[in-house]
Enzyme design. Structure first.
Site, PDB file in Angstrom:
ATOM      1  N   GLU A 314     -20.263   2.510  -9.254  1.00  0.00           N
ATOM      2  CA  GLU A 314     -19.698   1.347  -9.953  1.00  0.00           C
ATOM      3  C   GLU A 314     -20.694   0.758 -10.957  1.00  0.00           C
ATOM      4  OE1 GLU A 314     -18.199  -1.137  -6.702  1.00  0.00           O
ATOM      5  OE2 GLU A 314     -16.347   0.028  -6.709  1.00  0.00           O
ATOM      6  N   ASP A 393     -11.723   2.656   0.072  1.00  0.00           N
ATOM      7  CA  ASP A 393     -12.425   1.370  -0.044  1.00  0.00           C
ATOM      8  C   ASP A 393     -11.718   0.279   0.755  1.00  0.00           C
ATOM      9  OD1 ASP A 393     -14.089  -0.611  -0.817  1.00  0.00           O
ATOM     10  OD2 ASP A 393     -13.393  -0.751  -2.883  1.00  0.00           O
ATOM     11  N   GLU A 421     -11.261  -8.536   1.864  1.00  0.00           N
ATOM     12  CA  GLU A 421     -11.039  -8.282   0.434  1.00  0.00           C
ATOM     13  C   GLU A 421      -9.625  -7.777   0.128  1.00  0.00           C
ATOM     14  OE1 GLU A 421     -13.773  -5.453  -1.232  1.00  0.00           O
ATOM     15  OE2 GLU A 421     -12.703  -5.381  -3.149  1.00  0.00           O
TER      16      GLU A 421
END
Ligand code: GCV
Length: 712
Positions: A314, A393, A421
């Site tokens: 990332e 993820d 998240e």
């Protein structure tokens, strides 16, 4: 007469008030700050059953950790049992609770031996007589173990369990039981939903670290022994000498609770901070830079835990800049840490986020295995590869990462995400322990033997000296830590599983609810049920059949946004089109991802007919009309699941309302408003996903809720 009846009435009122006090879960205003360490008064009848528990708490040495254990016992027992407990620094004849390391205890009571050896942070609880006095001994080989034993005694009493006639050893399942915080130095927390950082503000360590100390106490109470305080997207500034001097203050407040501090570091630090024109891990100047830097860290923080590294991921710098491997990068840091007893966690969350989405062979899920499996055996023995539970993820449903089985000569830790998240961001209830249990209990069938993920990551299967559990916690300055009272069950549950992954989700939630809300059976039964259903409910209206969380991946990771997954390089594809949905990850016709698993697991997922429904769309691309094991078509399942999930989320409100007279008003109202909000959100998800998939497929709902019949 009037005066008499007034007295009678008022004494009756007084009696009711006293009874209410004992039966009510209240201690102070219910801000949630005490979490599961509330130490609420027990009823007189229950307290009486502990009347033989000695009132003197002896700490056999003067270390900060033993003192913390001693003070904690006094802090907890006094309000719970409604009598005075006192501290003593030596054993003098008299009934006592005795805290000490095994050697110290055996100096007093030479004949006493634990029923099994005390490895690592294990503790021994023993009811015995010392010099004729009745004692409860809490002993361990480490000070930390004694502290954990003290918390266990407090927890049992808070849950009204007996602490008499004890002779038992509790061993932690794995040596690594850490949390990561993704705190930025400006005080914001990446994917944090409980307020700003408890460690940092405005680029500096906070002046007031009271909350940091309280956090360490909470962590210690569930057996967590390490905490990385800054974001894995690390600011190089954390390794400036002046910053290390600040971080030292956090380590100081962690220390009495046996929590080792660690830092996330940027691999390019040798170049960015100052001095070098390179961060090539094989350059001797870089090795020397890390060595000196680590020496400085340990000069300031002698019990420093180590570093966490996110590299080539990332947009972070990584060893690929110099054509080096992840093992080269991990080892240059590991070697600097080794003489001090530190470890480096090297994250396996490495993938390209500019994949060509047109190419059906591309698959982000393959990245961790492709990058790390070839390096098995190349990592130093104080390096640990930190692997997210699933290959994508932290989605609401993923299979376990095949990399767990792919590293036999490398230390591993599983990374679980406590902060929600992709699972409702603490605005919606999603108790994650059942999901983590599925991952930990999954049998990888390495060499056709029983090899559960929990056993692999703890180091047992491949005989590794290090390994264990890392949870991304992200608590913040909100009084209740995570922003939502019920979400704290996830932090508690993570710690309990890291200590003993064989505990059931039911046991864990039952402990948590009792500790957090008191002993009222209706409260316990209701909250347990809500928590235990919540993951399935959330999954059913956000991402059934393994399609991933169909959220806005380019934005907030919270709202429905299934279109955002496609047409870009991030690789969270569900491949929904007019005919069907799902990623073909088979060996025969797809990306080949299934081939990364051991053969017996391949057999579970490769044949379409055998693949479990719950993961079908993760592994296979199927027409909407494909018939599941349940007998429903995929499209009908998607409609039904969204409607049923949203309905069940709405029903949470009524279940909660039944507790109105049983829970303090602060938490009752707070949680009620959260369930009301969640019901609205679930409806939004249901409508968003159902109309999206109807528009794509053109197939209407057999039950008339979506599509043509709905419009009639
Ligand atoms: C800290 C996901 C999250 C990022 C996080 C990353 C990681 O992509 O959205 O916020 O970055 O995982 O685990 O490194």
């Amino acid at each position: 007469m009037r005066a008499r009846s007034f007295t009678l009435a008022s004494s009756r009122l007084l009696l009711i008030a006293v009874c209410a006090l004992w039966s009510s879960p209240r201690v102070n205003a219910e801000t949630g700050a005490e979490a599961w360490l509330r130490y609420a008064p027990l009823s007189p009848q229950v307290s009486k059953s502990y009347e033989r528990l000695p009132s003197t708490v002896v700490a056999l040495d003067h270390s900060a950790v033993l003192k913390a254990a001693q003070q904690e016992l006094i802090r907890g027992l006094t309000p719970m049992l409604g009598r005075t407990f006192t501290a003593s620094s030596e054993f003098v004849q008299g009934n006592s609770i005795v805290l000490g390391r095994l050697a110290e205890v055996q100096a007093l009571a030479p004949k006493e031996n634990p029923p099994e050896p005390l490895g690592g942070d294990a503790y021994w609880l023993k009811s015995t007589r010392i010099h004729g006095s009745a004692c409860l001994v809490i002993a361990a080989s480490t000070e930390r173990g004694v502290l954990y034993g003290a918390f266990e005694v407090l927890s049992r009493i808070a849950r009204e369990e007996s602490v008499s006639n004890l002779d038992e050893v509790q061993q932690p399942y794995a040596p690594i039981r850490w949390v990561n915080q993704w705190d930025n130095l400006d005080g914001r927390i990446e994917r944090g939903y409980g307020g700003p950082s408890i460690f940092f503000a405005d680029g500096k360590v906070r002046d007031d670290l009271t909350r940091a100390g309280e956090y360490a106490r909470l962590l210690a109470s569930i057996g967590i022994n390490g905490c990385t305080v800054n974001n894995v997207n690390a600011a190089p500034a954390v390794l400036e000498d002046s910053f290390i001097a600040q971080v030292r203050r956090i380590a100081d407040v962690f220390r009495p609770w046996g929590v080792r501090l660690s830092l996330a570091v940027d691999l390019s630090s040798p170049r960015v901070i100052r001095g070098l024109d390179t961060f090539d891990p094989l350059d001797p100047r870089v090795a020397e830079w890390w060595r000196k830097k680590v020496d400085e860290v340990y000069r300031q923080i002698p019990d420093f835990g180590g570093f966490v590294v996110k590299a080539d991921s990332e947009g972070r710098s990584g060893p690929s800049a110099y054509g080096r491997t992840h093992a080269d990068a991990a080892n240059v840091i590991a070697r600097a840490l080794k003489p001090h007893g530190g470890v480096v966690f090297y994250r396996a969350f490495v993938y390209k986020h500019h994949l060509d989405w047109h190419d059906l062979n591309n698959d982000r899920a393959k990245a961790a295995y492709d990058n790390f499996h070839p390096l098995d055996g190349a990592f130093d023995d104080n390096a640990i590869v930190q692997i997210k539970n699933g290959p994508i993820d932290f989605q609401v449903r993923e299979p376990v990462s095949p990399l767990f089985a792919g590293l036999r000569r490398t230390n591993e830790a599983i990374e679980l995400q406590i902060t929600q998240e992709y699972t409702g961001q603490q605005k919606q209830l999603c108790f994650l322990v059942p999901m983590w249990k599925e991952a930990l209990d999954f049998d990888m069938r390495v060499d056709e033997n029983s090899t559960h993920v929990k056993a692999i990551v703890s180091g047992r299967v491949f005989d590794r000296s290090l390994g264990g559990f890392v949870g991304v916690a992200n608590v913040g300055m909100d009084a209740n830590w995570l922003g939502s009272p019920l979400a704290m069950a996830n932090l508690y549950g993570f710690g309990r599983l890291a200590w003993n992954p064989n505990l059931s989700a039911e046991t864990i939630v039952d402990e948590w609810t009792h500790l957090t809300f008191g002993a009222d059976p209706l409260v316990i039964a209701t909250i347990n049920k809500l928590q235990l259903r919540s993951w399935h409910v959330y999954e059913s209206y956000t991402g059934p059949l393994g399609a991933g969380t169909l959220t806005n991946i380019l934005g907030n990771h919270y709202d429905p946004g299934p279109e955002s997954s496609e047409g870009n390089g991030w690789g969270q594809w569900h491949r929904a089109d007019k005919q069907g949905i799902g990623m073909d990850r088979t060996i025969a016709t797809g990306t080949g991802f299934i081939g990364q698993y051991p053969p017996e697991v391949q057999k579970l997922y490769e044949p379409l007919a055998d693949c479990p429904d719950k993961l079908l769309l993760f592994f296979h691309h199927v027409p909407y009309t494909y018939v599941l094991h349940s007998g429903k078509t995929v499209i009908q399942h998607i409609y039904d699941s969204h409607y049923e999930g949203a309905e069940e989320a709405t029903a949470f409100i009524a279940q909660w309302k039944a507790l109105e007279a049983h829970v303090d008003q602060e938490r009752y109202r707070d949680i009620l408003s959260r369930f009301e909000f969640q019901a609205g959100e679930a409806g939004k998800w249901r409508d968003g996903i159902c109309s999206w998939i109807y528009q794509l497929s053109g197939i209407s709902d057999q039950k008339g809720r979506v599509g043509n019949s709905a419009r009639r």
